[in-house]
Design a protein around this motif. Structure first.
Motif, PDB file in Angstrom:
ATOM      1  N   GLY A 310       0.851  -1.195   0.000  1.00 32.05           N
ATOM      2  CA  GLY A 310       0.000   0.000   0.000  1.00 32.05           C
ATOM      3  C   GLY A 310       0.876   1.230   0.000  1.00 32.05           C
ATOM      4  O   GLY A 310       2.082   1.141   0.285  1.00 32.05           O
ATOM      5  N   ASN A 311       0.281   2.374  -0.322  1.00 31.19           N
ATOM      6  CA  ASN A 311       1.084   3.589  -0.201  1.00 31.19           C
ATOM      7  C   ASN A 311       1.324   3.869   1.285  1.00 31.19           C
ATOM      8  O   ASN A 311       0.685   3.266   2.158  1.00 31.19           O
ATOM      9  CB  ASN A 311       0.459   4.766  -0.959  1.00 31.19           C
ATOM     10  CG  ASN A 311      -0.872   5.185  -0.389  1.00 31.19           C
ATOM     11  OD1 ASN A 311      -1.004   5.397   0.817  1.00 31.19           O
ATOM     12  ND2 ASN A 311      -1.881   5.313  -1.240  1.00 31.19           N
ATOM     13  N   TRP A 355       1.633 -14.136  10.357  1.00 34.16           N
ATOM     14  CA  TRP A 355       2.417 -12.890  10.265  1.00 34.16           C
ATOM     15  C   TRP A 355       1.997 -12.103   9.036  1.00 34.16           C
ATOM     16  O   TRP A 355       1.848 -12.665   7.950  1.00 34.16           O
ATOM     17  CB  TRP A 355       3.914 -13.207  10.239  1.00 34.16           C
ATOM     18  CG  TRP A 355       4.369 -13.655  11.587  1.00 34.16           C
ATOM     19  CD1 TRP A 355       4.460 -14.938  12.022  1.00 34.16           C
ATOM     20  CD2 TRP A 355       4.718 -12.825  12.700  1.00 34.16           C
ATOM     21  NE1 TRP A 355       4.861 -14.977  13.336  1.00 34.16           N
ATOM     22  CE2 TRP A 355       5.032 -13.689  13.781  1.00 34.16           C
ATOM     23  CE3 TRP A 355       4.802 -11.447  12.914  1.00 34.16           C
ATOM     24  CZ2 TRP A 355       5.411 -13.216  15.039  1.00 34.16           C
ATOM     25  CZ3 TRP A 355       5.190 -10.984  14.158  1.00 34.16           C
ATOM     26  CH2 TRP A 355       5.486 -11.853  15.205  1.00 34.16           C
ATOM     27  N   VAL A 356       1.792 -10.828   9.250  1.00 32.55           N
ATOM     28  CA  VAL A 356       1.384  -9.932   8.168  1.00 32.55           C
ATOM     29  C   VAL A 356       2.585  -9.044   7.854  1.00 32.55           C
ATOM     30  O   VAL A 356       3.082  -8.329   8.724  1.00 32.55           O
ATOM     31  CB  VAL A 356       0.183  -9.054   8.587  1.00 32.55           C
ATOM     32  CG1 VAL A 356      -0.266  -8.176   7.430  1.00 32.55           C
ATOM     33  CG2 VAL A 356      -0.958  -9.917   9.096  1.00 32.55           C
ATOM     34  N   ARG A 357       3.053  -9.145   6.615  1.00 36.49           N
ATOM     35  CA  ARG A 357       4.219  -8.346   6.195  1.00 36.49           C
ATOM     36  C   ARG A 357       3.771  -7.179   5.322  1.00 36.49           C
ATOM     37  O   ARG A 357       2.723  -7.253   4.678  1.00 36.49           O
ATOM     38  CB  ARG A 357       5.178  -9.200   5.364  1.00 36.49           C
ATOM     39  CG  ARG A 357       5.809 -10.339   6.104  1.00 36.49           C
ATOM     40  CD  ARG A 357       6.599 -11.201   5.147  1.00 36.49           C
ATOM     41  NE  ARG A 357       7.696 -10.484   4.536  1.00 36.49           N
ATOM     42  CZ  ARG A 357       8.988 -10.753   4.737  1.00 36.49           C
ATOM     43  NH1 ARG A 357       9.339 -11.731   5.534  1.00 36.49           N
ATOM     44  NH2 ARG A 357       9.935 -10.057   4.145  1.00 36.49           N
ATOM     45  N   PHE A 358       4.581  -6.164   5.288  1.00 37.04           N
ATOM     46  CA  PHE A 358       4.276  -4.992   4.465  1.00 37.04           C
ATOM     47  C   PHE A 358       5.456  -4.735   3.533  1.00 37.04           C
ATOM     48  O   PHE A 358       6.602  -4.666   3.999  1.00 37.04           O
ATOM     49  CB  PHE A 358       4.029  -3.766   5.363  1.00 37.04           C
ATOM     50  CG  PHE A 358       2.867  -3.986   6.273  1.00 37.04           C
ATOM     51  CD1 PHE A 358       1.590  -3.656   5.872  1.00 37.04           C
ATOM     52  CD2 PHE A 358       3.039  -4.605   7.505  1.00 37.04           C
ATOM     53  CE1 PHE A 358       0.509  -3.912   6.690  1.00 37.04           C
ATOM     54  CE2 PHE A 358       1.971  -4.866   8.328  1.00 37.04           C
ATOM     55  CZ  PHE A 358       0.694  -4.517   7.915  1.00 37.04           C
ATOM     56  N   TYR A 365       5.606   9.577   0.007  1.00 34.60           N
ATOM     57  CA  TYR A 365       4.734   9.484  -1.161  1.00 34.60           C
ATOM     58  C   TYR A 365       5.223   8.461  -2.187  1.00 34.60           C
ATOM     59  O   TYR A 365       4.719   8.430  -3.312  1.00 34.60           O
ATOM     60  CB  TYR A 365       4.543  10.872  -1.780  1.00 34.60           C
ATOM     61  CG  TYR A 365       3.833  11.783  -0.806  1.00 34.60           C
ATOM     62  CD1 TYR A 365       2.476  11.607  -0.545  1.00 34.60           C
ATOM     63  CD2 TYR A 365       4.531  12.745  -0.094  1.00 34.60           C
ATOM     64  CE1 TYR A 365       1.824  12.391   0.394  1.00 34.60           C
ATOM     65  CE2 TYR A 365       3.881  13.541   0.848  1.00 34.60           C
ATOM     66  CZ  TYR A 365       2.536  13.360   1.082  1.00 34.60           C
ATOM     67  OH  TYR A 365       1.900  14.126   2.016  1.00 34.60           O
ATOM     68  N   ILE A 366       6.188   7.657  -1.793  1.00 26.97           N
ATOM     69  CA  ILE A 366       6.582   6.500  -2.610  1.00 26.97           C
ATOM     70  C   ILE A 366       6.555   5.303  -1.663  1.00 26.97           C
ATOM     71  O   ILE A 366       7.507   5.051  -0.936  1.00 26.97           O
ATOM     72  CB  ILE A 366       7.984   6.694  -3.245  1.00 26.97           C
ATOM     73  CG1 ILE A 366       7.955   7.836  -4.275  1.00 26.97           C
ATOM     74  CG2 ILE A 366       8.462   5.406  -3.935  1.00 26.97           C
ATOM     75  CD1 ILE A 366       7.172   7.555  -5.551  1.00 26.97           C
ATOM     76  N   GLY A 367       5.437   4.614  -1.671  1.00 31.66           N
ATOM     77  CA  GLY A 367       5.215   3.578  -0.678  1.00 31.66           C
ATOM     78  C   GLY A 367       5.463   2.174  -1.195  1.00 31.66           C
ATOM     79  O   GLY A 367       6.016   1.968  -2.288  1.00 31.66           O
TER      80      GLY A 367
END
Ligand code: FES
Length: 644
Positions: A310-311, A355-358, A365-367
């Protein structure tokens, strides 16, 4: 305070609300979300509803015309009940089914691209293996039994065997696993299936389960694209890499505003605002999970891992992290690279210990969605100089190759998502997506998504519309209406001229669909921001447009865009159309790759660290480029030799 009953048509849903609640919030809470690009400030005019019976207190009529007022139209965000009501939601107002881009749809390109098949080749030349050390996997271990000569403890024996098999040094274990470990090992005769859950680079790998071998149980992973406008999720079988289905939905945060800035402001200025936004996105994702698991006939607890892209603002809001400083100079987020969290803690309805990774981002503003996009394209591994563009409610771009990557984000505004325009709408059924206008502007031909009566106009239709208004002589290069245009479609709307695209008799919402001069100029500002962002990056690295060897366009907006017209209005650089390629939902694709491949996860970390972020507000380059790009196609026509 009085309570009133409100019947909402055409759903025929009955809700109760107090005279202090506005219709927009009450209807959203009741599961009838409306378009609301200004987030309830009364300025966008998108939340129009019709009062069929009863009285309301409306503080602001805003963009509602006198004719519409006579027909009973009010702004839902500005209206509170003063009696029991019957309220109709016109088709164009409801936040309906979006054309949400899912991974599988990337193969099925729109017919318009088919016409230019040579031009629009579906790329995706990354080299990550299909399945290679997924984030959650099971391995078989035959563990030597303890003896008097080797009486090491069960956990020590398990970790020793796991390290020997996998080479993983940093291992942890959950208390639940430890509690049952002695019995499970002995019941299984020391021949076990061990579940390895990779957390992240810092936290290592957790032994998340030990069962007698063979375990026989399927396990799945979830890839999520947390978009500002839409959210897409895909279930993936972590053993085979096969998809278990994909679903998409609008982001329920949309009622708090179209763009991330509106939402950050909502979180800041309203007590409980951050919690409202977190609840809205979690409900959106959790409903998708429920649908996906139900469709596959599995339990939600069979989903043992998740990777989200996600951003930066969306990721903060998803986790309830204060996003305030993302929008304040020097634009510092709480974290670009967020440590993995357990699903139960995050409020995600999969296995609570999953486990939730991102996917890591680079800047405010560059996600992670952009990192995921770059990952999906494989551009960071290729010699080819590539431009990656994701135009949504913001315009984000990355330029580079296997040696360097530079990025920037421009506030293009939500115009290309249909936001900020009275009859703007997202790419959903009823949206005008294709426009032709005859010389002088007397005749308009259009087509809509779904083929039904027009309800509004989406971003791709807006590009066509501006191109044809200019080509037909209705507007000049600056977007102003030419004086004395004979077209009956050009009229004074009180406060400026407008052009009628569809008359009320043909429109699905019962009123004329028009575009005003102010809105045309707003679109020109949006397109100028994108073009100026691209030029600024090129200037930074000292390269001309001709150096760009290919351009990837990502996201829902790109799916229907007519590249030729986007060049004609000066949104995209005038380079051969053959260099452009549409890559669909690259954010979801990158999240899926990360679920399944350790090389992809490692590459994502490298990409996020390697991207140099160009802050456009520092220095004058962007502003000078922006001002020059405010014309159709540009002040400098030599930059657009083929524009028509
Ligand atoms: Fe009501 Fe924008 S005018 S949400």
């Amino acid at each position: 305070m009085a309570d009133y009953h409100v019947r909402i048509l055409p759903d025929n849903k009955l809700i109760t609300l107090s005279d202090e609640q506005n219709l927009l919030k009450a209807m959203t809470a009741a599961g009838i979300p409306l378009q609301a690009s200004c987030g309830g400030r009364g300025t966008c005019g998108q939340c129009r509803v019709i009062i069929k019976e009863g009285q309301v207190c409306s503080s602001e009529a805003g963009t509602i015309s006198q004719e519409e007022q006579r027909l009973g139209y009010v702004l839902a965000c500005q209206s509170r009940p003063a009696s029991d009501l019957v309220v109709e939601v016109p088709a164009g107002t409801k936040l309906g089914e979006h054309r949400v881009l899912l991974g599988e749809e990337q193969e099925a390109r729109d017919a318009r691209y088919g016409e230019d098949a040579e031009a629009f080749v579906l790329y995706g030349d990354n080299s990550y293996p299909a399945v290679e050390l997924p984030v959650y996997r099971k391995i078989r271990l035959k563990i030597p039994q303890p003896t008097l000569d080797d009486p090491a403890d069960d956990w020590g024996r398990l970790t020793r065997a796991t390290r020997g098999e996998t080479g993983i040094e940093r291992l942890s274990v959950s208390l639940n696993v430890l509690r049952d470990l002695p019995r499970v090992l002995r019941d299984a005769g020391w021949d076990v299936s061990v579940a390895l859950a990779e957390k992240d680079t810092w936290q290592g790998v957790e032994i998340a389960g030990v069962e007698p071998f063979p375990s026989g149980r399927k396990y799945y992973g979830l890839a999520v694209d947390i978009g500002t406008t839409t959210v897409a999720a895909e279930l993936v079988d972590l053993e085979t890499g096969r998809t278990g289905g994909a679903r998409g939905s609008f982001n329920r945060q949309s009622v708090y505003g179209d763009d991330v800035i509106s939402r950050i402001i909502h979180a800041e200025e309203n007590p409980g605002g951050l919690e409202e936004l977190q609840k809205a996105i979690l409900e959106t994702v959790n409903d998708l999970i429920k649908d996906l698991a139900g469709g596959l006939g599995i339990g939600q607890a069979d989903i043992r891992a998740a990777v989200c892209a996600g951003n930066t603002a969306m990721t903060h809001l998803f986790l309830g992290i204060d996003p305030a400083y993302i929008r304040l100079e020097p634009y510092t987020p709480a974290a670009n690279n967020i440590p993995a969290v357990q699903a139960g803690q995050a409020g995600l309805h999969i296995h609570p210990q999953a486990w939730v990774r991102f996917i890591p981002g680079t800047a405010s503003y560059i996600g992670g969605d952009i990192t995921a996009g770059v990952l999906a394209t494989g551009m960071s591994e290729a010699d080819t100089l590539t431009l990656f563009i994701d135009i949504g409610t913001n315009g984000e771009m990355v330029l580079g190759n296997n040696e360097w990557l530079i990025s920037c984000a421009c506030s293009a505004g939500p115009a290309f998502e249909g936001g900020g325009l009275r009859y703007g709408m997202r790419a959903m059924d009823g949206a005008i997506e294709n426009v032709r206008i005859t010389a002088g502007g007397s005749t308009v031909q259009y087509s809509t998504i779904g083929g039904g009566a027009p309800l509004g106009i989406c971003g791709t239709g807006l590009i066509d519309c501006v191109a044809w208004l200019y080509r037909s002589g209705v507007i000049d290069r600056g977007g102003s209406f030419a004086p004395h245009t004979p077209s009956p479609r050009v009229r004074d709307a009180g406060g400026g001229k407008e052009f009628v695209l569809a008359w009320s008799g043909e429109a699905g919402g019962g009123s004329d669909i028009s575009i005003s001069e102010a809105e045309i100029k707003y679109i020109l500002r949006s397109k100028a921001a994108v073009y100026a962002g691209i030029r600024s990056m090129l200037q930074m690295v000292g390269l001309p447009f001709e150096a760009i060897e290919r351009v990837f366009i990502a996201g829902g907006f790109g799916r229907y865009i007519n590249i030729r017209e986007a060049i004609n209005i000066g949104l995209l650089p005038d380079i051969p159309v053959q260099k452009y390629a549409y890559i669909g939902n690259s954010s979801l694709k990158g999240a899926r790759l990360s679920l399944l491949s350790k090389s992809a996860r490692d590459a994502a970390e490298k990409i996020a660290g390697k991207i140099t972020y160009l802050e456009l507000s520092a220095g004058n380059t962007f502003m000078e480029e922006f001002v020059s790009a405010l014309f159709i196609p540009h002040t400098d026509l030599e930059l657009f030799p083929t524009a028509a």
